[in-house]
Design a protein around this motif. Sequence first.
Motif, PDB file in Angstrom:
ATOM      1  N   THR A   5      -0.668   6.683  -8.452  1.00  0.00           N
ATOM      2  CA  THR A   5      -0.656   5.240  -8.213  1.00  0.00           C
ATOM      3  C   THR A   5      -0.678   4.923  -6.721  1.00  0.00           C
ATOM      4  OG1 THR A   5       0.595   4.919 -10.254  1.00  0.00           O
ATOM      5  CG2 THR A   5       0.587   3.102  -8.677  1.00  0.00           C
ATOM      6  N   GLU A   6       0.102   5.656  -5.954  1.00  0.00           N
ATOM      7  CA  GLU A   6       0.152   5.416  -4.513  1.00  0.00           C
ATOM      8  C   GLU A   6      -1.165   5.751  -3.839  1.00  0.00           C
ATOM      9  OE1 GLU A   6       3.540   7.630  -3.186  1.00  0.00           O
ATOM     10  OE2 GLU A   6       4.937   5.996  -3.627  1.00  0.00           O
ATOM     11  N   ALA A  48      -3.487   2.888  -4.497  1.00  0.00           N
ATOM     12  CA  ALA A  48      -3.094   1.732  -3.692  1.00  0.00           C
ATOM     13  C   ALA A  48      -3.520   1.885  -2.242  1.00  0.00           C
ATOM     14  CB  ALA A  48      -1.587   1.532  -3.777  1.00  0.00           C
ATOM     15  N   VAL A  95      -6.323  -2.130  -8.214  1.00  0.00           N
ATOM     16  CA  VAL A  95      -5.806  -1.067  -9.069  1.00  0.00           C
ATOM     17  C   VAL A  95      -5.550  -1.643 -10.458  1.00  0.00           C
ATOM     18  CG1 VAL A  95      -3.992   0.651  -9.416  1.00  0.00           C
ATOM     19  CG2 VAL A  95      -4.726   0.064  -7.083  1.00  0.00           C
ATOM     20  N   VAL A 122       2.560   0.029  -6.392  1.00  0.00           N
ATOM     21  CA  VAL A 122       1.312  -0.276  -5.688  1.00  0.00           C
ATOM     22  C   VAL A 122       1.593  -1.128  -4.459  1.00  0.00           C
ATOM     23  CG1 VAL A 122      -0.922  -1.442  -5.838  1.00  0.00           C
ATOM     24  CG2 VAL A 122      -0.079  -0.103  -7.776  1.00  0.00           C
ATOM     25  N   ARG A 123       2.364  -2.172  -4.614  1.00  0.00           N
ATOM     26  CA  ARG A 123       2.607  -3.111  -3.525  1.00  0.00           C
ATOM     27  C   ARG A 123       3.504  -2.533  -2.438  1.00  0.00           C
ATOM     28  NH1 ARG A 123       2.929  -8.303  -7.564  1.00  0.00           N
ATOM     29  NH2 ARG A 123       0.672  -8.581  -7.749  1.00  0.00           N
ATOM     30  N   ASN A 165       0.730  -0.907  -0.380  1.00  0.00           N
ATOM     31  CA  ASN A 165      -0.193  -1.892   0.193  1.00  0.00           C
ATOM     32  C   ASN A 165       0.142  -3.251  -0.399  1.00  0.00           C
ATOM     33  OD1 ASN A 165      -2.306  -3.472   1.053  1.00  0.00           O
ATOM     34  ND2 ASN A 165      -3.891  -1.949   0.617  1.00  0.00           N
ATOM     35  N   SER A 177      -2.649  -5.297  -1.972  1.00  0.00           N
ATOM     36  CA  SER A 177      -3.418  -4.809  -3.118  1.00  0.00           C
ATOM     37  C   SER A 177      -3.284  -5.731  -4.319  1.00  0.00           C
ATOM     38  CB  SER A 177      -2.939  -3.406  -3.528  1.00  0.00           C
ATOM     39  OG  SER A 177      -3.391  -2.436  -2.632  1.00  0.00           O
ATOM     40  N   VAL A 224      -3.261  -6.086  -8.285  1.00  0.00           N
ATOM     41  CA  VAL A 224      -2.905  -5.176  -9.368  1.00  0.00           C
ATOM     42  C   VAL A 224      -3.191  -5.838 -10.711  1.00  0.00           C
ATOM     43  CG1 VAL A 224      -1.145  -3.651 -10.323  1.00  0.00           C
ATOM     44  CG2 VAL A 224      -1.016  -4.346  -7.917  1.00  0.00           C
TER      45      VAL A 224
END
Length: 270
Positions: A119-120, A123, A129, A149-150, A153, A156, A158
């Motif tokens: 996930t990272e 991101a 994503v 994710v956030r 970033n 980003s 999602v």
Amino acid sequence: MLNIKEFSDNTPFFLIAGPCVIQTKELCFSIAEHIKQVGLKLGIPVIFKASFDKANRTSGDSFRGPGIDKGLEILDEIKRNLNLPVLTDIHDPLQAEKVAGVCDILQIPAFLCRQTDLTEAAAATGKIVNIKKGQFMSPWATKHLVEKVRAVNSASEVMLTERGASFGYGNLVVDMRSFPIMKEYADAVVYDATHSLQLPSSGGAKTGGQREYIGALARAAMATGSVDGLFLEVHPRPEESPSDADNILPLTELEPLIKQLKHIKMAVAE
């Protein structure tokens, strides 16, 4: 760069559609052209989806796809020649940067949605994503997926995708509460109407499915008013698909279903 909120602005919903797995370039182009025309006719934004590798298979003998290099080459041609945004899944953090060089949206598969490194890495590319909610997760738990994710970033976008929850062995159910709950956390909520009708491992060495209920569940999901996007795997001859053959929507049924769902979403919004 694709902005999912702008992409779906002033439209009832957006459509993510395509074959489960890339078989040939010719077939992908044929499906993508059909999807694009349906979208233009009905005023629904379209994102083309296909997998270059189906890593989560019931059997090790199952067809997986052409691989990352050939797969991305085909997706890039579709993106440039048909002017369509494209989406595909990643299964390893090392794939993220390479896939982001072509795709507008990086998808995290349901079975891998809790894999933090994956996930990272998605991101970190700055691309949208799309996280598929695992069959083992509650809708409330998806808040933590979005936060991962956030944390990498904050800018980003999602998306969270509902694709059913495990119900005993070899069956899935869709909790309609998921859509408004996940809407609290994500920039967009998507309903995967085809994977929700899988019957995992019910076919012995393969996954079965019940495509006859795609319309019923899609209509119910759209009526919640909380679905921003619809995810459908489509194929001109589903029985010939080497993956998810039993739960893929026949391509000829796409337009009438999208037309019906558009009416439902617009009625709910009134």
